[in-house]
Design an enzyme around this catalytic site. Structure first.
Site, PDB file in Angstrom:
ATOM      1  N   GLU A 101       1.041  -1.212  -0.248  1.00 14.60           N
ATOM      2  CA  GLU A 101       0.055  -0.222  -0.150  1.00 14.60           C
ATOM      3  C   GLU A 101       1.080   1.046   0.157  1.00 14.60           C
ATOM      4  O   GLU A 101       0.525   1.826   0.705  1.00 14.60           O
ATOM      5  CB  GLU A 101      -0.844   0.092   1.181  1.00 14.60           C
ATOM      6  CG  GLU A 101      -1.725  -1.376   0.793  1.00 14.60           C
ATOM      7  CD  GLU A 101      -2.617  -1.130   2.263  1.00 14.60           C
ATOM      8  OE1 GLU A 101      -2.704  -0.257   3.760  1.00 14.60           O
ATOM      9  OE2 GLU A 101      -3.660  -1.879   2.434  1.00 14.60           O
ATOM     10  N   ASN A 161       2.216  -4.857  -3.073  1.00 16.94           N
ATOM     11  CA  ASN A 161       0.440  -5.336  -2.580  1.00 16.94           C
ATOM     12  C   ASN A 161       0.033  -4.019  -2.518  1.00 16.94           C
ATOM     13  O   ASN A 161       0.856  -3.511  -1.508  1.00 16.94           O
ATOM     14  CB  ASN A 161       0.736  -6.513  -1.430  1.00 16.94           C
ATOM     15  CG  ASN A 161      -0.512  -6.934  -1.285  1.00 16.94           C
ATOM     16  OD1 ASN A 161      -1.277  -7.162  -2.522  1.00 16.94           O
ATOM     17  ND2 ASN A 161      -1.206  -6.463  -0.598  1.00 16.94           N
ATOM     18  N   HIS A 196     -10.547  -5.932  -2.289  1.00 14.69           N
ATOM     19  CA  HIS A 196     -11.177  -5.658  -1.170  1.00 14.69           C
ATOM     20  C   HIS A 196     -12.495  -5.009  -1.704  1.00 14.69           C
ATOM     21  O   HIS A 196     -12.833  -3.871  -2.268  1.00 14.69           O
ATOM     22  CB  HIS A 196     -11.251  -5.237  -0.331  1.00 14.69           C
ATOM     23  CG  HIS A 196     -10.335  -5.552   0.712  1.00 14.69           C
ATOM     24  ND1 HIS A 196     -10.068  -7.036   1.192  1.00 14.69           N
ATOM     25  CD2 HIS A 196      -8.922  -5.515   0.926  1.00 14.69           C
ATOM     26  CE1 HIS A 196      -9.129  -6.912   1.821  1.00 14.69           C
ATOM     27  NE2 HIS A 196      -8.332  -6.567   1.657  1.00 14.69           N
ATOM     28  N   GLU A 217      -6.459 -10.874  -1.468  1.00 10.48           N
ATOM     29  CA  GLU A 217      -6.689 -10.426  -0.207  1.00 10.48           C
ATOM     30  C   GLU A 217      -8.805 -10.544  -0.956  1.00 10.48           C
ATOM     31  O   GLU A 217      -9.070  -8.732   0.263  1.00 10.48           O
ATOM     32  CB  GLU A 217      -6.311  -9.514   0.287  1.00 10.48           C
ATOM     33  CG  GLU A 217      -5.373  -9.357   1.011  1.00 10.48           C
ATOM     34  CD  GLU A 217      -4.584  -7.866   1.923  1.00 10.48           C
ATOM     35  OE1 GLU A 217      -5.864  -7.250   2.017  1.00 10.48           O
ATOM     36  OE2 GLU A 217      -3.731  -7.618   1.845  1.00 10.48           O
ATOM     37  N   ASP A 238     -12.251 -10.132  -1.010  1.00  6.99           N
ATOM     38  CA  ASP A 238     -13.482  -9.875  -0.055  1.00  6.99           C
ATOM     39  C   ASP A 238     -14.039  -9.543  -0.824  1.00  6.99           C
ATOM     40  O   ASP A 238     -14.009  -8.148  -1.750  1.00  6.99           O
ATOM     41  CB  ASP A 238     -13.113 -10.008   1.160  1.00  6.99           C
ATOM     42  CG  ASP A 238     -13.125  -8.767   1.226  1.00  6.99           C
ATOM     43  OD1 ASP A 238     -12.745  -7.194   0.695  1.00  6.99           O
ATOM     44  OD2 ASP A 238     -12.347  -8.090   2.908  1.00  6.99           O
TER      45      ASP A 238
END
Ligand code: XIL
Length: 299
Positions: A127, A169, A206, A235, A237
């Site tokens: 990030e 990432n 996400h 990750e 979702d």
């Protein structure tokens, strides 16, 4: 196939989840996690605050719980994460300049030495780019040590464990038209051109109403892969867990040969960092949701 991991293996890919050490005593949780997934990311236990709570004093007790559970159950591990503006211990948050730069290097060396030869891929830097329209770096204490902090992190990581794949990432880099995506893409292209060691890019994925899935995610994965890196969904979702959206994400990965695997960020909705979004593949009772079936059928 009857599990996510086995289904993903049919095309040489993995299907992972985030594991929380504090839930390993919950047999419903471990039964599902062990049955369905063949790759593990520690949800918090390998982060900076967990692994180096005091300067120079490393603590791998919780990280090792997750690591050992994974390996004892035949799974591989993604390391997450070594250099990040968030979840820094207080002593690091208070640092700046050359001292912080050296602390970052020492941290990478210390954690990667402990897990040397044991980690499939490390999220070396997490990030680092700004949301919004700048396409530039996020302000952080690490960024203020100089624009070269990311490449220093990757060069340090390559020396520390040459066997691990080294990933950048981030989130909000799935939509190809977003400035943040272009910023990361340009960094990776520059790293490849200059020989800065980078092997993979992780797309957190996400997805929610503010950052929805877009069908150009496949284009994004293809374009990054064409730079000569692996890509992975790290990750995943999805707010509301639409079966159609989940299937679209799986199909996007399967369409790209260098998309090596998919990780969902938790097991049951009740395990999610955003439980109110019910974004995962199993409900709070451990029952398979429609999104589970959609993913299994897509794999
Ligand atoms: C989250 C964890 O799921 C939470 O338990 C924790 O409180 C905060 O971090 N991007 C990342 C992950 O890279 O490390 C974050 O995990 C979610 C967003």
């Amino acid at each position: 196939e009857s599990t996510l991991g086995a289904a993903a293996q049919q095309s040489g890919r993995y299907f992972g989840t985030a594991i929380a050490a504090g839930r390993l005593g919950d047999s419903t949780y471990t039964t599902i996690a062990n049955r369905e997934f063949d790759m593990v990311t520690a949800e918090n236990e390998m982060k900076i605050d967990a692994t180096q709570p005091q300067p120079g004093q490393f603590n791998f007790s919780q990280g090792d719980r997750v690591y050992n559970w994974a390996v004892q159950n035949g799974k591989r591990v993604r390391g997450h994460t070594l250099a990040w503006h968030s979840q820094q211990p207080e002593w690091m948050r208070n640092m700046s300049g050359g001292a912080l730069r050296q602390a970052m290097i020492n941290h990478i060396n210390g954690v990667m030495a402990h897990y040397k030869g044991k980690i499939y891929a490390w999220d070396v830097v997490n990030e680092a780019f700004a949301d919004g329209n700048s396409g530039g770096r996020r302000d952080s204490n690490l960024q203020r040590t100089g624009n070269d902090w990311i490449e220093v992190a990757f060069r340090t990581a390559r020396n520390a464990d040459p066997a691990a794949k080294l990933c950048y990432n981030d989130y909000n880099i799935e939509n190809w038209t977003w400035a943040k995506t272009q910023g990361v893409y340009n960094m990776v292209r520059d790293f490849k051109a200059r020989g800065v060691p980078i092997d993979c890019v992780g797309f957190q994925a996400h997805f929610n109403s503010g950052s929805p899935y877009h069908s150009n995610f496949r284009t994004t994965l293809q374009n990054f892969a064409a730079l000569g890196v692996d890509v992975a969904i790290t990750e995943l979702d999805i707010q509301g867990a639409s079966p159609t959206t989940y299937a679209n994400v799986i199909n996007d990965c399967l369409a790209v040969p260098r998309c090596v695997g998919i990780t969902v960020w938790g097991v049951r909705d009740s395990d999610s960092w955003r439980p109110g979004d019910t974004p995962l593949l199993f409900d709070g009772n451990g029952n398979k949701k429609p999104a589970y079936t959609a993913v299994l059928n897509a794999l």
